[in-house]
Design a protein around this motif. Structure first.
Motif, PDB file in Angstrom:
ATOM      1  N   TRP A  38       0.900  -1.190   0.093  1.00 38.00           N
ATOM      2  CA  TRP A  38       0.099   0.156   0.003  1.00 38.00           C
ATOM      3  C   TRP A  38       0.996   1.260   0.156  1.00 38.00           C
ATOM      4  CZ3 TRP A  38      -4.646   1.143  -1.356  1.00 38.00           C
ATOM      5  CH2 TRP A  38      -4.907   2.336  -1.275  1.00 38.00           C
ATOM      6  N   LYS A  39       2.019   1.212   0.553  1.00 34.11           N
ATOM      7  CA  LYS A  39       2.940   2.460   0.831  1.00 34.11           C
ATOM      8  C   LYS A  39       3.406   2.784  -0.641  1.00 34.11           C
ATOM      9  CE  LYS A  39       7.143   3.978   2.691  1.00 34.11           C
ATOM     10  NZ  LYS A  39       8.379   3.604   3.546  1.00 34.11           N
ATOM     11  N   MET A  40       3.517   1.680  -1.407  1.00 35.66           N
ATOM     12  CA  MET A  40       4.055   2.149  -3.022  1.00 35.66           C
ATOM     13  C   MET A  40       2.729   2.683  -3.672  1.00 35.66           C
ATOM     14  SD  MET A  40       6.014  -1.355  -4.326  1.00 35.66           S
ATOM     15  CE  MET A  40       7.115  -2.202  -3.264  1.00 35.66           C
ATOM     16  N   ILE A  41       1.549   2.312  -3.634  1.00 36.29           N
ATOM     17  CA  ILE A  41       0.532   2.824  -4.265  1.00 36.29           C
ATOM     18  C   ILE A  41       0.133   4.304  -3.671  1.00 36.29           C
ATOM     19  CG2 ILE A  41      -2.177   2.644  -4.421  1.00 36.29           C
ATOM     20  CD1 ILE A  41      -1.701  -0.422  -4.541  1.00 36.29           C
ATOM     21  N   HIS A  42       0.296   4.355  -2.599  1.00 37.60           N
ATOM     22  CA  HIS A  42       0.027   5.665  -1.795  1.00 37.60           C
ATOM     23  C   HIS A  42       0.985   6.696  -2.216  1.00 37.60           C
ATOM     24  CE1 HIS A  42      -1.535   8.389   1.115  1.00 37.60           C
ATOM     25  NE2 HIS A  42      -0.132   8.616   1.646  1.00 37.60           N
ATOM     26  N   GLN A  43       2.238   6.105  -2.661  1.00 40.66           N
ATOM     27  CA  GLN A  43       3.318   7.462  -3.280  1.00 40.66           C
ATOM     28  C   GLN A  43       3.144   7.517  -4.690  1.00 40.66           C
ATOM     29  OE1 GLN A  43       7.007   5.238  -1.775  1.00 40.66           O
ATOM     30  NE2 GLN A  43       6.852   6.488   0.059  1.00 40.66           N
ATOM     31  N   LYS A  44       2.807   6.625  -5.451  1.00 39.29           N
ATOM     32  CA  LYS A  44       2.944   6.913  -6.765  1.00 39.29           C
ATOM     33  C   LYS A  44       1.657   6.851  -7.642  1.00 39.29           C
ATOM     34  CE  LYS A  44       7.269   4.233  -7.272  1.00 39.29           C
ATOM     35  NZ  LYS A  44       7.894   3.221  -8.299  1.00 39.29           N
ATOM     36  N   MET A  45       0.311   6.740  -6.952  1.00 35.76           N
ATOM     37  CA  MET A  45      -0.803   6.713  -7.554  1.00 35.76           C
ATOM     38  C   MET A  45      -1.130   8.395  -7.637  1.00 35.76           C
ATOM     39  SD  MET A  45      -3.666   5.129  -8.557  1.00 35.76           S
ATOM     40  CE  MET A  45      -4.064   3.612  -7.591  1.00 35.76           C
ATOM     41  N   HIS A  46      -1.729   8.575  -9.042  1.00 38.65           N
ATOM     42  CA  HIS A  46      -2.279   9.977  -9.288  1.00 38.65           C
ATOM     43  C   HIS A  46      -3.590  10.050  -8.865  1.00 38.65           C
ATOM     44  CE1 HIS A  46       1.210  10.688 -11.878  1.00 38.65           C
ATOM     45  NE2 HIS A  46       1.096   9.458 -12.394  1.00 38.65           N
ATOM     46  N   TRP A  47      -3.741  10.230  -7.472  1.00 35.90           N
ATOM     47  CA  TRP A  47      -4.945  10.223  -6.781  1.00 35.90           C
ATOM     48  C   TRP A  47      -5.870  11.553  -7.300  1.00 35.90           C
ATOM     49  CZ3 TRP A  47      -6.147   6.061  -4.263  1.00 35.90           C
ATOM     50  CH2 TRP A  47      -5.439   5.303  -3.800  1.00 35.90           C
ATOM     51  N   SER A  48      -5.253  12.607  -7.516  1.00 31.06           N
ATOM     52  CA  SER A  48      -5.704  13.833  -8.197  1.00 31.06           C
ATOM     53  C   SER A  48      -6.621  13.809  -9.220  1.00 31.06           C
ATOM     54  CB  SER A  48      -4.743  14.878  -8.347  1.00 31.06           C
ATOM     55  OG  SER A  48      -3.840  14.572  -9.298  1.00 31.06           O
ATOM     56  N   LEU A  49      -6.239  12.935 -10.085  1.00 36.90           N
ATOM     57  CA  LEU A  49      -6.928  12.460 -11.390  1.00 36.90           C
ATOM     58  C   LEU A  49      -8.328  11.873 -11.162  1.00 36.90           C
ATOM     59  CD1 LEU A  49      -6.513  12.939 -14.277  1.00 36.90           C
ATOM     60  CD2 LEU A  49      -5.663  10.786 -14.732  1.00 36.90           C
ATOM     61  N   ILE A  50      -8.596  11.346 -10.170  1.00 36.29           N
ATOM     62  CA  ILE A  50      -9.970  10.771  -9.737  1.00 36.29           C
ATOM     63  C   ILE A  50     -10.746  12.026  -9.635  1.00 36.29           C
ATOM     64  CG2 ILE A  50     -11.134   9.759  -7.932  1.00 36.29           C
ATOM     65  CD1 ILE A  50      -8.807   7.851  -7.472  1.00 36.29           C
ATOM     66  N   LEU A  51     -10.375  12.985  -9.056  1.00 39.62           N
ATOM     67  CA  LEU A  51     -11.300  14.028  -8.727  1.00 39.62           C
ATOM     68  C   LEU A  51     -11.516  14.668 -10.118  1.00 39.62           C
ATOM     69  CD1 LEU A  51     -10.040  15.724  -5.545  1.00 39.62           C
ATOM     70  CD2 LEU A  51     -11.790  14.123  -5.876  1.00 39.62           C
ATOM     71  N   VAL A  52     -10.672  15.013 -10.873  1.00 39.64           N
ATOM     72  CA  VAL A  52     -10.887  15.694 -12.407  1.00 39.64           C
ATOM     73  C   VAL A  52     -11.831  14.921 -13.002  1.00 39.64           C
ATOM     74  CG1 VAL A  52      -9.585  16.265 -14.175  1.00 39.64           C
ATOM     75  CG2 VAL A  52      -8.344  16.610 -12.198  1.00 39.64           C
ATOM     76  N   LEU A  53     -11.702  13.471 -13.265  1.00 39.61           N
ATOM     77  CA  LEU A  53     -12.611  12.609 -13.891  1.00 39.61           C
ATOM     78  C   LEU A  53     -14.079  12.880 -13.333  1.00 39.61           C
ATOM     79  CD1 LEU A  53     -10.294   9.268 -14.129  1.00 39.61           C
ATOM     80  CD2 LEU A  53     -11.273  10.728 -15.980  1.00 39.61           C
TER      81      LEU A  53
END
Length: 509
Positions: free
Chosen positions: A346-361
């Motif tokens: 989960w640490k890798m996902i938390h660091q590398k995931m582009h979470w911001s794009l979810i709100l744009v979509l």
């Protein structure tokens, strides 16, 4: 009119980036309920749906592939196979970057290829077979104490441009290749819930041949412009000819990098098997020529996010190392002392995931839902009926040109969010299949070739290769013309056959 105000406000904020893109995407959650457009519950469901889950799943898969090192092994194998002259190396890099970009983010695909490019060019330079950069004097002289300006040679520029252009073109190859593709899928299936949706099978049947043609022509353009192809006596052509010795040096560099990876590991094998599995699940969910695999399990409608979520869970379940097999080894020294980590943490996902794009979509999907609920879409449709007099092919060309032009200046996903709802209503108004304009426009939102700000791959190679904006803009002329013409003519012919666009469907009314 209230909905139109919200859409206009978001469009202006997205174009100017006066607020971060994801924060602008949150505006409907505040303004829709307070202005009587949609209640909070219905608005919030736009932010977490099948398409959003598909995006999360595809990003996890990309992170796992990157973490395992499988992408680098595939890249080096393909480059070794194609050959190591400058022309073959650039073609190999183009093919590899384009293939990887079909499955992982364009930014990651570009960033991954740069170390390979730099190592090859530096080694050739060390052996006296060309230079990476030349010193550029400013105003005919240099001030004391100032660093000379580094200007890339034509060969160096081609290597860097190949990485950027190939990643942008590869993104159109699959539904998960880039955010604009998923934006289209979400918009289309929300606006037309009775349609059959967009499957990975039909998408790839259309987009992969187009992608390959665009890729080859773009590579050819760079060869002609900067590497002297068809001009054997030119300075560029002579610089490209590194001879047998140069090819051996380049091959040795690639071989050395491949050996540094060591033997293939269980981690790479496991990731590769799961990756192929999820692609097959996506492909055969609704292949068109046979019943999809979900029909043998359930009568309920199963979408691609189910397969993506399943594989995501398996990445956490399956171990990246097989140490646990020695748990009962007769020699206590060989027994593992700690649990085997999963293929992803989960640490890798938390660091590398582009979470911001979810709100744009989500903001884009909220625009679509609000436009339909408030009847803004029907008003837009009525206003656009005058376009019936324009030939559909000419209209398609104009839309593609507009999308390619605007996406040079702002985020690809933001442009798609703004224009796709309007195109949906335009198609209904003039009685043509909605995908006829929506799908090519979504593809063209990915084609940003002129400016470093257009897309992250452009920014990365501009900085790494010290490429001037003017040079970048000139180099982008060829890819822009190629993608515009190929998209227009391929979709009006091959695309019409794949997506059955010859008739206006009943579900679009």
């Amino acid at each position: 009119m209230r909905c139109l105000y919200v859409v206009g406000l978001m469009a202006m904020f997205w174009m100017t980036e006066v607020l971060p893109l994801p924060i602008t995407g949150l505006i409907p959650v505040v303004l829709y309920p307070l202005m009587g457009i949609m209640n909070t519950g219905d608005t919030c469901t736009c932010y977490m749906n099948d398409t959003t889950m598909m995006f999360i799943g595809s990003m996890v898969i990309a992170i796992v592939i990157e973490n395992s090192g499988l992408h680098m092994r595939i890249a080096l194998l393909i480059i070794k196979t194609i050959g190591c002259s400058h022309r073959r190396l650039t073609l190999g890099l183009f093919c590899v970057t384009m293939f990887l970009s079909m499955w992982i983010s364009n930014t990651a695909a570009t960033a991954m290829m740069l170390p390979i490019v730099e190592t090859v060019l530096l080694e050739l330079e060390a052996q006296g077979l060309g230079s990476m950069f030349v010193r550029e004097e400013q105003n005919g002289c240099e001030e004391e104490g100032t660093e000379p300006v580094k200007k890339p040679t034509n060969i160096t520029m081609v290597y860097y441009l190949v990485a950027a252009y190939a990643s942008s073109l590869g993104g159109i190859g699959t539904l998960v290749g880039t955010g604009t593709n998923l934006t289209l899928k979400g918009f289309f299936e929300k606006r037309f819930p009775d349609s059959s949706g967009i499957s990975l099978t039909s998408w790839m049947l259309y987009s992969v041949p187009s992608m390959l043609l665009m890729g080859f022509l773009t590579w050819l353009w760079l060869q002609v412009m900067y590497m002297g192809m068809f001009r054997p006596a030119s300075k560029d052509a002579k610089a490209v000819d590194i001879g047998v010795q140069g090819e051996k040096i380049a091959a040795a560099v690639i071989e050395k990098k491949y050996k540094e990876l060591g033997p293939i590991t269980w981690h790479e094998s496991g990731v590769g098997i799961l990756f192929v599995t999820v692609v097959l699940l996506w492909f055969f969910r609704s292949p068109g020529f046979a019943p999809g695999w979900p029909t043998y399990i359930t009568d309920l409608h199963v979408k691609d996010s189910t397969a993506a979520a399943c594989v995501t869970i398996l990445f956490f379940v399956l171990p990246s190392k097989l140490d646990f097999l020695r748990s009962f080894d007769p020699d206590p020294v060989n027994r593992p002392t700690k649990p085997s980590p999963g293929m992803i943490t989960w640490k890798m996902i938390h660091q590398k995931m582009h979470w911001s794009l979810i709100l744009v979509l989500g903001g884009g999907f909220a625009i679509s839902a609000g436009s339909t609920t408030s009847k803004l879409s029907s008003i837009l449709g009525s206003a656009l009926t005058a376009l019936q007099s324009i030939n559909p092919l000419a209209l398609l060309f104009i839309i593609c040109l507009f999308a390619e032009t605007v996406t040079e200046l702002t985020s690809n996903v933001a442009v798609a969010n703004i224009i796709l709802p309007v195109l949906a209503e335009m198609c209904i108004a003039i009685k043509i299949h909605p995908l006829y304009l929506m799908l090519p426009a979504a593809l063209c939102c990915s084609f940003s070739f002129h400016l470093p700000v257009g897309t992250p791959p452009n920014a990365i190679v501009t900085a790494a290769g010290h490429i001037k904006t003017r040079d970048f803009a000139i180099a982008g002329i060829g890819p822009s013309v190629i993608t515009l013409l190929v998209t227009t003519f391929a979709f009006s012919t091959w695309g019409t056959y794949i997506f059955h666009l010859s008739e206006f469907p009943d579900w679009a009314i």
